[in-house]
Motif scaffolding. Structure first.
Motif, mmCIF file in Angstrom:
data_model
loop_
_atom_site.group_PDB
_atom_site.id
_atom_site.type_symbol
_atom_site.label_atom_id
_atom_site.label_comp_id
_atom_site.label_asym_id
_atom_site.label_seq_id
_atom_site.Cartn_x
_atom_site.Cartn_y
_atom_site.Cartn_z
ATOM 1 N N PHE A 50 0.849 -1.183 0.000
ATOM 2 C CA PHE A 50 0.000 0.000 0.000
ATOM 3 C C PHE A 50 0.889 1.238 0.000
ATOM 4 O O PHE A 50 2.072 1.168 0.345
ATOM 5 C CB PHE A 50 -0.872 0.044 1.266
ATOM 6 C CG PHE A 50 -1.959 -0.990 1.312
ATOM 7 C CD1 PHE A 50 -2.984 -0.993 0.378
ATOM 8 C CD2 PHE A 50 -1.987 -1.943 2.319
ATOM 9 C CE1 PHE A 50 -3.998 -1.939 0.440
ATOM 10 C CE2 PHE A 50 -2.991 -2.882 2.387
ATOM 11 C CZ PHE A 50 -3.998 -2.878 1.442
ATOM 12 N N THR A 51 0.318 2.380 -0.340
ATOM 13 C CA THR A 51 1.040 3.630 -0.169
ATOM 14 C C THR A 51 1.188 3.864 1.339
ATOM 15 O O THR A 51 0.418 3.298 2.131
ATOM 16 C CB THR A 51 0.251 4.807 -0.785
ATOM 17 O OG1 THR A 51 -0.979 4.952 -0.071
ATOM 18 C CG2 THR A 51 -0.001 4.595 -2.264
ATOM 19 N N GLN A 53 0.324 6.325 3.272
ATOM 20 C CA GLN A 53 -0.898 6.860 3.867
ATOM 21 C C GLN A 53 -1.978 5.779 3.994
ATOM 22 O O GLN A 53 -2.656 5.663 5.016
ATOM 23 C CB GLN A 53 -1.451 8.030 3.029
ATOM 24 C CG GLN A 53 -0.569 9.249 3.013
ATOM 25 C CD GLN A 53 0.581 9.141 1.991
ATOM 26 O OE1 GLN A 53 0.579 8.264 1.120
ATOM 27 N NE2 GLN A 53 1.563 10.012 2.113
ATOM 28 N N GLU A 54 -2.103 4.988 2.951
ATOM 29 C CA GLU A 54 -3.107 3.914 2.969
ATOM 30 C C GLU A 54 -2.714 2.833 3.964
ATOM 31 O O GLU A 54 -3.560 2.275 4.654
ATOM 32 C CB GLU A 54 -3.252 3.327 1.560
ATOM 33 C CG GLU A 54 -4.494 2.500 1.381
ATOM 34 C CD GLU A 54 -4.707 2.063 -0.058
ATOM 35 O OE1 GLU A 54 -5.754 1.464 -0.313
ATOM 36 O OE2 GLU A 54 -3.834 2.310 -0.909
ATOM 37 N N ARG A 57 -3.811 3.744 7.415
ATOM 38 C CA ARG A 57 -5.246 3.558 7.605
ATOM 39 C C ARG A 57 -5.630 2.089 7.732
ATOM 40 O O ARG A 57 -6.527 1.732 8.483
ATOM 41 C CB ARG A 57 -6.023 4.184 6.444
ATOM 42 C CG ARG A 57 -6.215 5.678 6.608
ATOM 43 C CD ARG A 57 -7.095 6.256 5.521
ATOM 44 N NE ARG A 57 -6.167 6.836 4.545
ATOM 45 C CZ ARG A 57 -6.189 6.596 3.247
ATOM 46 N NH1 ARG A 57 -7.080 5.810 2.731
ATOM 47 N NH2 ARG A 57 -5.306 7.142 2.452
ATOM 48 N N LYS A 58 -4.951 1.226 6.984
ATOM 49 C CA LYS A 58 -5.312 -0.193 6.960
ATOM 50 C C LYS A 58 -4.586 -1.019 8.013
ATOM 51 O O LYS A 58 -4.970 -2.152 8.282
ATOM 52 C CB LYS A 58 -5.044 -0.775 5.564
ATOM 53 C CG LYS A 58 -5.820 -0.011 4.506
ATOM 54 C CD LYS A 58 -6.287 -0.890 3.429
ATOM 55 C CE LYS A 58 -7.049 -0.048 2.432
ATOM 56 N NZ LYS A 58 -8.095 -0.736 1.797
ATOM 57 N N LYS A 63 -0.355 -5.719 1.074
ATOM 58 C CA LYS A 63 -1.751 -5.970 0.716
ATOM 59 C C LYS A 63 -2.200 -7.385 1.058
ATOM 60 O O LYS A 63 -3.360 -7.600 1.412
ATOM 61 C CB LYS A 63 -1.969 -5.689 -0.774
ATOM 62 C CG LYS A 63 -1.870 -4.216 -1.097
ATOM 63 C CD LYS A 63 -2.195 -3.924 -2.546
ATOM 64 C CE LYS A 63 -2.144 -2.423 -2.790
ATOM 65 N NZ LYS A 63 -2.583 -2.088 -4.146
ATOM 66 N N TYR A 66 -3.676 -7.613 4.581
ATOM 67 C CA TYR A 66 -4.819 -6.772 4.956
ATOM 68 C C TYR A 66 -6.070 -7.626 5.077
ATOM 69 O O TYR A 66 -6.386 -8.452 4.228
ATOM 70 C CB TYR A 66 -5.044 -5.675 3.909
ATOM 71 C CG TYR A 66 -6.304 -4.885 4.165
ATOM 72 C CD1 TYR A 66 -6.414 -4.092 5.288
ATOM 73 C CD2 TYR A 66 -7.371 -4.959 3.295
ATOM 74 C CE1 TYR A 66 -7.572 -3.379 5.540
ATOM 75 C CE2 TYR A 66 -8.528 -4.246 3.525
ATOM 76 C CZ TYR A 66 -8.626 -3.459 4.650
ATOM 77 O OH TYR A 66 -9.772 -2.769 4.893
#
Length: 82
Positions: A50-51, A53-54, A57-58, A63, A66
């Motif tokens: 993920f970036t 920032q993402e 959040r996650k 990925k 997640y």
């Protein structure tokens, strides 16, 4: 990544045993979630990320690790993932 996520089902269910003389009403189907890290044997290099920032959040950078929580007991409305 999709092939790895298809190998497992994150949401599982079972029906608790109910005896003939059990005085309590039946519970019905119970649900539980299994985390994705149970199905990844080792963390291979160059996993999709993920970036930053993402990822904040996650809760994970990768990925494949997640996993959102979707309440199976909630009726209707927004499922809470996306």
């Amino acid at each position: 990544m999709d092939q790895q996520r298809e190998r497992f089902t994150p949401m599982k269910s079972y029906v608790p045993f109910r005896g003939l003389f059990d005085p309590c009403p039946p519970i019905g189907e119970k649900y539980y979630s299994t985390p994705p890290n149970l199905y990844v044997g080792f963390q291979s290099p160059n996993l999709e990320q993920f970036t930053p920032q993402e990822a904040l959040r996650k809760g994970t950078l990768w990925k494949v690790f997640y996993d959102y929580y979707d309440n199976p007991y909630k009726r209707g409305g927004d499922s809470g993932h996306g």
